[in-house]
Design a protein around this motif. Structure first.
Motif, PDB file in Angstrom:
ATOM      1  N   UNK A 288       0.823  -1.318   0.177  1.00 46.21           N
ATOM      2  CA  UNK A 288      -0.124  -0.057  -0.002  1.00 46.21           C
ATOM      3  C   UNK A 288       0.782   1.337  -0.006  1.00 46.21           C
ATOM      4  N   UNK A 289       2.102   1.128  -0.178  1.00 48.34           N
ATOM      5  CA  UNK A 289       2.941   2.450  -0.090  1.00 48.34           C
ATOM      6  C   UNK A 289       3.253   2.881  -1.583  1.00 48.34           C
ATOM      7  N   UNK A 290       3.281   4.063  -1.738  1.00 49.91           N
ATOM      8  CA  UNK A 290       3.787   4.655  -3.125  1.00 49.91           C
ATOM      9  C   UNK A 290       5.164   4.293  -3.515  1.00 49.91           C
ATOM     10  N   UNK A 291       5.470   3.942  -4.646  1.00 45.52           N
ATOM     11  CA  UNK A 291       6.909   3.730  -4.895  1.00 45.52           C
ATOM     12  C   UNK A 291       7.888   4.981  -4.618  1.00 45.52           C
ATOM     13  N   UNK A 292       7.222   6.182  -5.455  1.00 46.30           N
ATOM     14  CA  UNK A 292       7.837   7.251  -5.023  1.00 46.30           C
ATOM     15  C   UNK A 292       7.055   8.565  -4.694  1.00 46.30           C
ATOM     16  N   UNK A 293       6.964   8.363  -3.030  1.00 46.17           N
ATOM     17  CA  UNK A 293       6.214   9.215  -2.378  1.00 46.17           C
ATOM     18  C   UNK A 293       6.702  10.847  -2.565  1.00 46.17           C
ATOM     19  N   UNK A 294       5.608  11.921  -2.175  1.00 46.13           N
ATOM     20  CA  UNK A 294       5.764  13.100  -2.801  1.00 46.13           C
ATOM     21  C   UNK A 294       6.513  13.952  -1.594  1.00 46.13           C
TER      22      UNK A 294
ATOM     23  N   UNK B 275       4.893  -1.333  15.504  1.00 50.46           N
ATOM     24  CA  UNK B 275       4.595  -0.576  14.293  1.00 50.46           C
ATOM     25  C   UNK B 275       3.675  -1.675  13.423  1.00 50.46           C
ATOM     26  N   UNK B 276       3.226  -2.801  13.855  1.00 48.54           N
ATOM     27  CA  UNK B 276       2.203  -3.467  13.475  1.00 48.54           C
ATOM     28  C   UNK B 276       2.595  -4.679  12.269  1.00 48.54           C
ATOM     29  N   UNK B 277       1.770  -5.556  11.691  1.00 48.34           N
ATOM     30  CA  UNK B 277       2.354  -6.433  10.960  1.00 48.34           C
ATOM     31  C   UNK B 277       2.663  -5.896   9.956  1.00 48.34           C
ATOM     32  N   UNK B 278       2.105  -5.027   9.139  1.00 46.33           N
ATOM     33  CA  UNK B 278       2.514  -4.575   7.790  1.00 46.33           C
ATOM     34  C   UNK B 278       3.670  -3.454   7.957  1.00 46.33           C
ATOM     35  N   UNK B 279       3.714  -2.774   9.110  1.00 44.45           N
ATOM     36  CA  UNK B 279       4.839  -1.972   9.391  1.00 44.45           C
ATOM     37  C   UNK B 279       6.253  -2.775   9.461  1.00 44.45           C
ATOM     38  N   UNK B 280       6.226  -3.930   9.966  1.00 44.06           N
ATOM     39  CA  UNK B 280       7.257  -4.783   9.947  1.00 44.06           C
ATOM     40  C   UNK B 280       7.471  -5.560   8.930  1.00 44.06           C
TER      41      UNK B 280
END
Length: 520
Positions: free
Chosen positions: A23-29, A95-100
């Motif tokens: 769910x993360x952007x490849x190139x955040x702004x 940080x949670x499952x996705x964070x880790x």
């Protein structure tokens, strides 16, 4: 895009796709940070663990990962920013499952942001307890192995971005360079100078003796020259009423490359009306002492095996330098009167060259006919220049090699010109400006008639016209910022103080393979 090593590039590309799948952007702004790692280390260096726990400091910090260590359901990493590293602690339960999962997909060189609070580990290291991770950029290529820096010097110059990541010393050099320029501005602004900008493309090459780069303006259909010096334009401003003016300028000279020369270089050039070259000699002693003190904390600066004392300058005429540094095995040094006599410098050079030939030393070489003044200049360059280790003001140059300088009234063969040397390098050149338009025209014409790649090809009529409107008595000077930075950072190649020095084009892989085949 062709990169090496290709396999690591592909592996990291796959990780980037997995990060996107989370769910993360490849190139955040953007990422809104509160402090840099360098600021936190400075501000909280003395704050101990109990105080950090009692007064919890919430932070948002961004940086590049420069170390990374996983330990089951937790891990540590270091983020670099502002040239410093701060440790972060990431725990799966926080940080949670996705964070880790994101933490697992990170590599050395990646950029991340963290939100959390400061604490100290059992070993006392200032650390950020991470509550939330933010992905900011994937390093698709690895950093230099083991953080030992770049062993290949040319690679350091060609890929300066890597050099700045892995070498704290390199970062410090360029930070110091910025401080030097800031201090120079403050020095001259505080003395009533005005900073200006003058053209970098000139219709006529002039202001110094050097081979220019040539370009073409399509709309005007004219050839132009990248400036070799801003001198003639700055002096036009003096005519126009700017009594104290300076420019920090980029110059271009189509000449050789060495540890002291780059075709593109930076200078500070300044002009002071109602003054002469001796006024600038005094000004320079103040400037260099103040600059060394501000930048290094002392007027005594370490450069290689030498300690240069910018609080104490030696003054020598060019002829005195030749006499003082005359080789002991070359017979008696010429007397000052002999060097001043017609043909004296040439005769001294001939004597020196007999000794140089027998001792495999550098010749005071000549191409074609040289004047007395030109022979004096060749003798100085050959015999004395590299011996001027301690800061030295060398003055009273031959008029023959000083086409823009005023002559000394008591000896027209000499010009009111000086240069500043340290560690055997010229770092400044100044003189009482020639403001007689008729004499300036005569000297320009003599330069053109002399010919050569470095001589001007046409008369600068507009500059002569400006002089005809009246230029007050003026002294001017240029200071090489690159060489000055070398001295104040103990750097021994000009390429170490220029972020992106000029290099030959990078060889293609097929060219390298062919070259290696020829060696075999």
């Amino acid at each position: 895009m062709e990169f090496e090593p290709r396999d690591q590039f592909e592996q990291r590309q796959k990780k980037l796709e997995q990060i996107q799948a989370l769910g993360h952007e490849a190139f955040p702004r953007e990422f809104r940070w509160t402090e840099s790692p360098a600021e936190l280390l400075k501000d909280y260096a003395a704050v101990q663990g109990p105080e950090l726990e009692a007064n919890r400091k919430e932070v948002r910090v961004a940086g590049r990962i420069v170390s990374y260590r996983l330990m089951g359901k937790a891990g540590f990493a270091h983020l670099q920013g502002g040239g410093k590293r701060i440790q972060i602690y990431v725990k799966k339960d926080v940080v949670g499952e996705k964070g880790f999962q994101l933490f697992h997909l990170l590599d050395l060189g990646d950029h991340i942001g963290v939100r959390g609070h400061l604490f100290r580990t059992r070993t006392g290291e200032l650390t950020i307890w991470v509550d939330e991770l933010f992905f900011l950029a994937k390093a698709l290529l690895p950093l230099p192995e083991k953080w030992h820096g770049l062993a290949d010097i040319e690679l350091r110059y060609r890929q300066r971005y890597l050099d700045l990541i892995v070498s704290e010393k390199s970062r410090e050099v360029y930070q110091t360079r910025a401080r030097i320029i800031r201090e120079l501005r403050q020095f001259f602004d505080g003395r009533g100078y005005i900073e200006v900008e003058t053209p970098m493309m000139h219709p006529i090459a002039g202001g110094a003796t050097a081979r220019p780069f040539i370009t073409h303006h399509n709309t005007l259909d004219i050839d132009l020259y990248l400036r070799i010096a801003p001198e003639l334009y700055l002096k036009r401003l003096t005519v126009g009423g700017f009594d104290r003016v300076y420019e920090i300028n980029r110059n271009f000279r189509n000449e050789g490359i060495s540890t002291q020369h780059n075709p593109e270089f930076t200078m500070l050039e300044f002009y002071q009306a109602y003054s002469n070259y001796r006024d600038l000699m005094d000004l320079n002693e103040q400037l260099f002492a103040q600059l060394a003190q501000s930048i290094t904390g002392s007027t005594v600066v370490r450069y290689g095996e030498h300690e240069l004392d910018f609080g104490k300058f030696t003054r020598l005429t060019m002829r005195e330098a030749i006499v003082q540094y005359w080789p002991s095995g070359a017979g008696a040094a010429p007397a000052l009167g002999e060097l001043a006599a017609p043909g004296g410098a040439q005769r001294a050079a001939e004597r020196y060259n007999v000794w140089a030939k027998a001792n495999h030393a550098e010749y005071a070489a000549a191409k074609g006919h040289l004047s007395d003044g030109e022979w004096t200049g060749r003798l100085f360059e050959t015999i004395a220049e590299d011996k001027l280790i301690q800061p030295t003001i060398l003055y009273d140059f031959p008029t023959d090699i000083s086409p823009l300088s005023k002559q000394k009234p008591e000896d027209p063969a000499l010009a009111e010109r000086f240069e500043i040397f340290a560690a055997g390098m010229e770092i400044a050149n100044g003189f009482s400006e020639l403001n007689d338009p008729a004499e300036q025209e005569r000297r320009f014409a003599a330069q053109i008639a002399h010919g050569g790649d470095e001589a001007p090809k046409q008369l600068d009529v507009d500059y002569l016209r400006a002089l005809c409107h009246g230029m007050p008595p003026t002294a001017g000077e240029g200071i090489g910022i690159d060489r000055l930075t070398m001295l104040l950072t103990d750097s021994h190649s000009i390429r170490d103080v220029i972020l992106f020095p000029l290099l030959r084009p990078e060889a293609k892989p097929e060219d390298q393979a062919a070259a290696e085949g020829e060696k075999e």
